[in-house]
Design a protein around this motif. Structure first.
Motif, PDB file in Angstrom:
ATOM      1  N   LEU A   1       0.861   6.785  -6.839  1.00 50.42           N
ATOM      2  CA  LEU A   1      -0.315   7.597  -7.158  1.00 50.42           C
ATOM      3  C   LEU A   1       0.011   9.090  -7.126  1.00 50.42           C
ATOM      4  O   LEU A   1      -0.672   9.894  -7.769  1.00 50.42           O
ATOM      5  N   LEU A   2       1.040   9.469  -6.371  1.00 44.01           N
ATOM      6  CA  LEU A   2       1.424  10.877  -6.321  1.00 44.01           C
ATOM      7  C   LEU A   2       2.038  11.352  -7.630  1.00 44.01           C
ATOM      8  O   LEU A   2       2.256  12.554  -7.813  1.00 44.01           O
TER       9      LEU A   2
ATOM     10  N   ALA B   1       0.819  -1.206   0.000  1.00 40.98           N
ATOM     11  CA  ALA B   1       0.000   0.000   0.000  1.00 40.98           C
ATOM     12  C   ALA B   1       0.856   1.261   0.000  1.00 40.98           C
ATOM     13  O   ALA B   1       0.505   2.266  -0.627  1.00 40.98           O
ATOM     14  N   SER B   2       1.990   1.239   0.713  1.00 41.92           N
ATOM     15  CA  SER B   2       2.849   2.418   0.761  1.00 41.92           C
ATOM     16  C   SER B   2       3.391   2.757  -0.624  1.00 41.92           C
ATOM     17  O   SER B   2       3.482   3.932  -1.006  1.00 41.92           O
ATOM     18  N   LEU B   3       3.740   1.731  -1.402  1.00 43.17           N
ATOM     19  CA  LEU B   3       4.253   1.959  -2.746  1.00 43.17           C
ATOM     20  C   LEU B   3       3.145   2.437  -3.672  1.00 43.17           C
ATOM     21  O   LEU B   3       3.372   3.295  -4.533  1.00 43.17           O
ATOM     22  N   VAL B   4       1.941   1.908  -3.507  1.00 45.84           N
ATOM     23  CA  VAL B   4       0.803   2.384  -4.294  1.00 45.84           C
ATOM     24  C   VAL B   4       0.581   3.870  -4.044  1.00 45.84           C
ATOM     25  O   VAL B   4       0.385   4.666  -4.963  1.00 45.84           O
ATOM     26  N   GLY B   5       0.603   4.269  -2.755  1.00 47.79           N
ATOM     27  CA  GLY B   5       0.408   5.676  -2.428  1.00 47.79           C
ATOM     28  C   GLY B   5       1.470   6.558  -3.047  1.00 47.79           C
ATOM     29  O   GLY B   5       1.176   7.648  -3.558  1.00 47.79           O
ATOM     30  N   LEU B   6       2.709   6.086  -3.036  1.00 44.93           N
ATOM     31  CA  LEU B   6       3.798   6.861  -3.622  1.00 44.93           C
ATOM     32  C   LEU B   6       3.621   7.001  -5.130  1.00 44.93           C
ATOM     33  O   LEU B   6       3.780   8.090  -5.691  1.00 44.93           O
TER      34      LEU B   6
END
Length: 310
Positions: free
Chosen positions: A262-263, A255-260
């Motif tokens: 998505l930025l 999830a942390s990589l997805v959030g990054l």
């Protein structure tokens, strides 16, 4: 969303799918970053561009589902549960497209991404989902970044520019309604695949946008190859291709990589705004952008236990 680092064994066999998923996610987010520019280049009223994005994109999605042989018959229950997300997305596009035209694609896209904090607050209030440790510092960072981008220049903005800022933030509220109601419908209230339900919802959203545009007196007639080609690309890229790439990649990434990743969307939208549309940008603006993006990322991070359970 499962954490790939714990779901797959270490080694070359797990690194290759991971790299492919990262590439898919990055391409999807990059494609999404361009959609705000299409709104500018379409040369149509903001509601009209939103209408055609939903009409073209929704139709393409449903054709794709049918060609894959996974079509399910719609029921009245499916239609009923698609109404609220359709209205939420329509209100989002009505505000966001105006914000794009009045304050620029970069800032408008960044403001919409502040929905991260509202989503976390709603999750805490209604679903007892505890925000991550980075939520409060992330919100503070994002607020400081937003002030550098728009607050520091507030006194020199005209009335339309100020309204565009508020509409950008308002689009984040409407987008939150869309995300929550869409997720809830998929989880418990429809047997349609995500792609087919998104196609159905997109067409209902197009109806809402048509009614709004009709009430405003907008003309939905398209004149010239540029408007047709830009809006077809907007529907295909923004509502079909980017979405399919990201949805297939998300379950394979932490999830942390997805959030990054998505930025990439607000970041590239801002950069494209500067390069292609000549947005005047100072060192304070770049600093504000970095702080706002960092705050949004921290606010989006979830506790590891929640990620493994999602």
């Amino acid at each position: 969303m499962s954490d790939v680092s714990t779901a797959t064994p270490a080694g070359v066999g797990s690194e290759v799918p991971m790299r492919a998923a990262v590439m898919q996610m990055a391409i999807g987010a990059t494609l999404l970053s361009s959609t705000s520019l299409f709104v500018v280049y379409a040369h149509t009223a903001p509601t009209v561009s939103g209408f055609y994005r939903m009409l073209f994109g929704g139709s393409m999605l449903l054709v794709w589902v049918a060609l894959r042989g996974v079509w399910r018959r719609f029921s009245w229950r499916d239609l009923a549960w698609a109404v609220l997300p359709a209205i939420g997305l329509a209100v989002d596009l009505i505000q966001w497209h105006r914000s794009i035209l009045w304050i620029g694609p970069g800032i408008a896209t960044l403001l919409t991404n502040f929905q991260v904090f509202l989503m976390a607050l709603v999750g805490f209030a209604f679903y007892r989902e505890r925000p991550g440790r980075g939520f409060v510092p992330g919100m503070l960072l994002a607020t400081v970044g937003l002030w550098l981008l728009v607050g520091a220049h507030w006194s020199i903005f005209d009335a339309q520019h100020r309204l565009g800022v508020w509409l950008g933030l308002g689009s984040g509220v409407a987008y939150t309604v869309y995300l929550l109601s869409f997720r809830q419908a998929l989880k418990t209230h429809t047997r349609l695949s995500p792609a087919q339900f998104l196609g159905l919802m997109s067409l209902l959203c197009a109806v809402v946008l048509w009614l709004w545009g009709w009430g405003e007196g907008d003309s939905f007639a398209l004149h010239g190859i540029q408007s047709w080609s830009v809006l077809l690309a907007l529907g295909f890229i923004g509502q079909v291709l980017a979405w399919l790439l990201m949805v297939s990649a998300m379950p394979r990434l932490p999830a942390s990589l997805v959030g990054l990743l998505l930025l990439l969307q607000p970041t590239l939208a801002f950069v494209l705004d500067v390069i292609l549309l000549g947005r005047p940008t100072s060192l304070g603006d770049w600093t504000g952008l970095v702080l706002a993006l960092a705050g949004i990322l921290f606010g989006a991070l979830q506790p590891r236990r929640r990620v493994s359970q999602a």
